[in-house]
Design an enzyme around this catalytic site. Structure first.
Site, PDB file in Angstrom:
ATOM      1  N   LYS A  13       0.839  -1.213   0.000  1.00 15.56           N
ATOM      2  CA  LYS A  13       0.000   0.000   0.000  1.00 15.56           C
ATOM      3  C   LYS A  13       0.873   1.263   0.000  1.00 15.56           C
ATOM      4  O   LYS A  13       0.637   2.182  -0.767  1.00 15.56           O
ATOM      5  CB  LYS A  13      -0.920   0.020   1.236  1.00 15.56           C
ATOM      6  CG  LYS A  13      -1.807  -1.201   1.371  1.00 15.56           C
ATOM      7  CD  LYS A  13      -2.682  -1.134   2.608  1.00 15.56           C
ATOM      8  CE  LYS A  13      -1.951  -1.164   3.941  1.00 15.56           C
ATOM      9  NZ  LYS A  13      -1.246  -2.443   4.240  1.00 15.56           N
ATOM     10  N   ARG A 167       0.124  -8.640  13.517  1.00 13.77           N
ATOM     11  CA  ARG A 167      -0.507  -7.753  12.518  1.00 13.77           C
ATOM     12  C   ARG A 167      -1.353  -8.560  11.537  1.00 13.77           C
ATOM     13  O   ARG A 167      -2.434  -8.127  11.130  1.00 13.77           O
ATOM     14  CB  ARG A 167       0.567  -6.961  11.770  1.00 13.77           C
ATOM     15  CG  ARG A 167       1.166  -5.848  12.625  1.00 13.77           C
ATOM     16  CD  ARG A 167       2.534  -5.447  12.127  1.00 13.77           C
ATOM     17  NE  ARG A 167       2.504  -4.696  10.905  1.00 13.77           N
ATOM     18  CZ  ARG A 167       3.564  -4.552  10.110  1.00 13.77           C
ATOM     19  NH1 ARG A 167       4.716  -5.128  10.418  1.00 13.77           N
ATOM     20  NH2 ARG A 167       3.473  -3.827   9.017  1.00 13.77           N
TER      21      ARG A 167
HETATM   22  P1  AP5 Z   1       4.885  -1.427   1.731  1.00  9.73           P
HETATM   23  O1  AP5 Z   1       4.582  -0.628   0.518  1.00  9.73           O
HETATM   24  O2  AP5 Z   1       5.503  -0.753   2.896  1.00  9.73           O
HETATM   25  O3  AP5 Z   1       3.574  -2.224   2.189  1.00  9.73           O
HETATM   26  P2  AP5 Z   1       2.370  -1.754   3.099  1.00  9.73           P
HETATM   27  O4  AP5 Z   1       1.175  -2.493   2.631  1.00  9.73           O
HETATM   28  O5  AP5 Z   1       2.300  -0.261   3.154  1.00  9.73           O
HETATM   29  O6  AP5 Z   1       2.874  -2.374   4.462  1.00  9.73           O
HETATM   30  P3  AP5 Z   1       2.993  -1.743   5.889  1.00  9.73           P
HETATM   31  O7  AP5 Z   1       3.758  -2.756   6.692  1.00  9.73           O
HETATM   32  O8  AP5 Z   1       3.549  -0.364   5.850  1.00  9.73           O
HETATM   33  O9  AP5 Z   1       1.494  -1.703   6.250  1.00  9.73           O
HETATM   34  P4  AP5 Z   1       0.826  -1.729   7.585  1.00  9.73           P
HETATM   35  O10 AP5 Z   1      -0.550  -1.562   7.173  1.00  9.73           O
HETATM   36  O11 AP5 Z   1       1.097  -2.892   8.466  1.00  9.73           O
HETATM   37  O12 AP5 Z   1       1.582  -0.531   8.344  1.00  9.73           O
HETATM   38  P5  AP5 Z   1       1.250   1.007   8.482  1.00  9.73           P
HETATM   39  O13 AP5 Z   1       2.502   1.725   8.466  1.00  9.73           O
HETATM   40  O14 AP5 Z   1       0.175   1.427   7.558  1.00  9.73           O
HETATM   41  O15 AP5 Z   1       5.765  -2.671   1.259  1.00  9.73           O
HETATM   42  C1  AP5 Z   1       6.288  -3.605   2.175  1.00  9.73           C
HETATM   43  C2  AP5 Z   1       7.655  -4.078   1.675  1.00  9.73           C
HETATM   44  O16 AP5 Z   1       7.484  -4.737   0.436  1.00  9.73           O
HETATM   45  C3  AP5 Z   1       8.634  -2.925   1.407  1.00  9.73           C
HETATM   46  O17 AP5 Z   1       9.920  -3.352   1.754  1.00  9.73           O
HETATM   47  C4  AP5 Z   1       8.522  -2.677  -0.094  1.00  9.73           C
HETATM   48  O18 AP5 Z   1       9.700  -2.150  -0.644  1.00  9.73           O
HETATM   49  C5  AP5 Z   1       8.224  -4.087  -0.597  1.00  9.73           C
HETATM   50  N1  AP5 Z   1       7.394  -4.113  -1.817  1.00  9.73           N
HETATM   51  C6  AP5 Z   1       6.317  -3.337  -2.112  1.00  9.73           C
HETATM   52  N2  AP5 Z   1       5.799  -3.674  -3.312  1.00  9.73           N
HETATM   53  C7  AP5 Z   1       6.571  -4.714  -3.769  1.00  9.73           C
HETATM   54  C8  AP5 Z   1       6.525  -5.517  -4.938  1.00  9.73           C
HETATM   55  N3  AP5 Z   1       5.601  -5.316  -5.906  1.00  9.73           N
HETATM   56  N4  AP5 Z   1       7.443  -6.498  -5.063  1.00  9.73           N
HETATM   57  C9  AP5 Z   1       8.388  -6.714  -4.104  1.00  9.73           C
HETATM   58  N5  AP5 Z   1       8.489  -5.965  -2.968  1.00  9.73           N
HETATM   59  C10 AP5 Z   1       7.577  -4.989  -2.797  1.00  9.73           C
HETATM   60  O19 AP5 Z   1       0.623   1.024   9.958  1.00  9.73           O
HETATM   61  C11 AP5 Z   1       1.462   0.738  11.057  1.00  9.73           C
HETATM   62  C12 AP5 Z   1       0.639   0.679  12.320  1.00  9.73           C
HETATM   63  O20 AP5 Z   1      -0.022   1.949  12.544  1.00  9.73           O
HETATM   64  C13 AP5 Z   1      -0.498  -0.344  12.366  1.00  9.73           C
HETATM   65  O21 AP5 Z   1      -0.041  -1.644  12.677  1.00  9.73           O
HETATM   66  C14 AP5 Z   1      -1.380   0.263  13.469  1.00  9.73           C
HETATM   67  O22 AP5 Z   1      -0.810   0.038  14.734  1.00  9.73           O
HETATM   68  C15 AP5 Z   1      -1.281   1.762  13.164  1.00  9.73           C
HETATM   69  N6  AP5 Z   1      -2.339   2.198  12.233  1.00  9.73           N
HETATM   70  C16 AP5 Z   1      -2.166   2.754  11.005  1.00  9.73           C
HETATM   71  N7  AP5 Z   1      -3.349   3.019  10.439  1.00  9.73           N
HETATM   72  C17 AP5 Z   1      -4.304   2.620  11.317  1.00  9.73           C
HETATM   73  C18 AP5 Z   1      -5.725   2.604  11.298  1.00  9.73           C
HETATM   74  N8  AP5 Z   1      -6.425   3.050  10.259  1.00  9.73           N
HETATM   75  N9  AP5 Z   1      -6.375   2.103  12.384  1.00  9.73           N
HETATM   76  C19 AP5 Z   1      -5.696   1.669  13.472  1.00  9.73           C
HETATM   77  N10 AP5 Z   1      -4.353   1.640  13.550  1.00  9.73           N
HETATM   78  C20 AP5 Z   1      -3.656   2.109  12.473  1.00  9.73           C
END
Ligand code: AP5
Length: 211
Positions: A13, A167
């Site tokens: 994402k 997660r």
């Molecule tokens: P990346 O693009 O970072 O993936 P992502 O889906 O954004 O994963 P996140 O781990 O950031 O998502 P998340 O939802 O757990 O965390 P967030 O920060 O939003 O890609 C991941 C990896 O894969 C990277 O190394 C990238 O380079 C690689 N990659 C990407 N595309 C690729 C491809 N096509 N091929 C190969 N490699 C690839 O949230 C963190 C925390 O914040 C949550 O756990 C929660 O505690 C809190 N939080 C945030 N929003 C909320 C909400 N709405 N409600 C409650 N708590 C929330």
């Protein structure tokens, strides 16, 4: 245009959000990034969120709805926004729907980035992020330098194995049901194959939006 990016942790994402936003001419809002910035700045919001985030639990809905309402009220989101990981519970989906309705708008589409758990563990276990601009990388060691801004790459606390497992469990229990909620509302929900070249994933997502 208001687009919700949905998918398991590590689905891509955060990688896709700026690419899609640039193609659509709108900004992004990522609650994870907002919360991490609050932690770095040691604000009351950051202090409240840190424990939840380090464990891989969700931050309370009231906190997220506050961030959503503030962002939607800003001039920069007047033309639309790509919402990255902003909606993770049914109350958040409901709160977002009410907030956009008050502005005379609606959620135009939900894009679900589809990926299996093995690939997620592979990606997150080898992820580092730039502590300055938050760009994620796969397979780069902590302490090396960000290609984009020269910042230092670090490992996220919630990318430790136990937090990754939590997660994924939280996603199944609290977040996956949101998709049925959107389908019942009649919102367009498109599933995107999230595995493969980053550019190919962007092309699939834009094509699902008809853009
Ligand atoms: P990346 O693009 O970072 O993936 P992502 O889906 O954004 O994963 P996140 O781990 O950031 O998502 P998340 O939802 O757990 O965390 P967030 O920060 O939003 O890609 C991941 C990896 O894969 C990277 O190394 C990238 O380079 C690689 N990659 C990407 N595309 C690729 C491809 N096509 N091929 C190969 N490699 C690839 O949230 C963190 C925390 O914040 C949550 O756990 C929660 O505690 C809190 N939080 C945030 N929003 C909320 C909400 N709405 N409600 C409650 N708590 C929330």
């Amino acid at each position: 245009m208001i687009i919700v990016l949905f998918g398991k942790p590590g689905a891509g994402k955060g990688t896709q959000a700026p690419l899609l936003a640039a193609a659509l001419g709108v900004p992004t809002l990522a609650t994870g990034d907002e919360l991490r910035a609050a932690i770095r700045n040691d604000t009351p919001l950051g202090r409240e969120a840190k424990g939840y985030m380090d464990r891989g639990d969700l931050v309370p809905d009231s906190v997220i709805l506050g961030i959503i309402k503030q962002a939607l009220g800003e001039p920069r989101t007047a033309k639309g926004v790509v919402l990255d990981g902003v909606v993770r519970t049914v109350p958040q989906a409901d709160g977002l729907a009410n907030a956009v309705k008050e502005l005379g708008k609606q959620v135009d589409a939900v894009l679900v980035f589809d990926i299996d758990d093995d690939e997620i563990v592979r990606r997150l276990a080898s992820r580092t992020v730039c502590e300055k601009c938050q760009t994620p990388y796969t397979g780069r060691e902590p302490g090396t330098t960000c290609d984009k801004c020269g910042g230092k790459l670090v490992r996220r606390k919630d990318d430790e194995p136990e937090a990754i497992r939590n997660r994924l469990a939280v996603y199944q229990k609290q977040t996956a049901p949101v998709l049925d909620w959107y389908k019942k509302q009649g919102t367009k929900v498109a599933t995107i194959d999230a595995v493969g070249d980053v550019k190919d994933v962007t092309t699939r997502a834009l094509s699902a939006l008809g853009a």
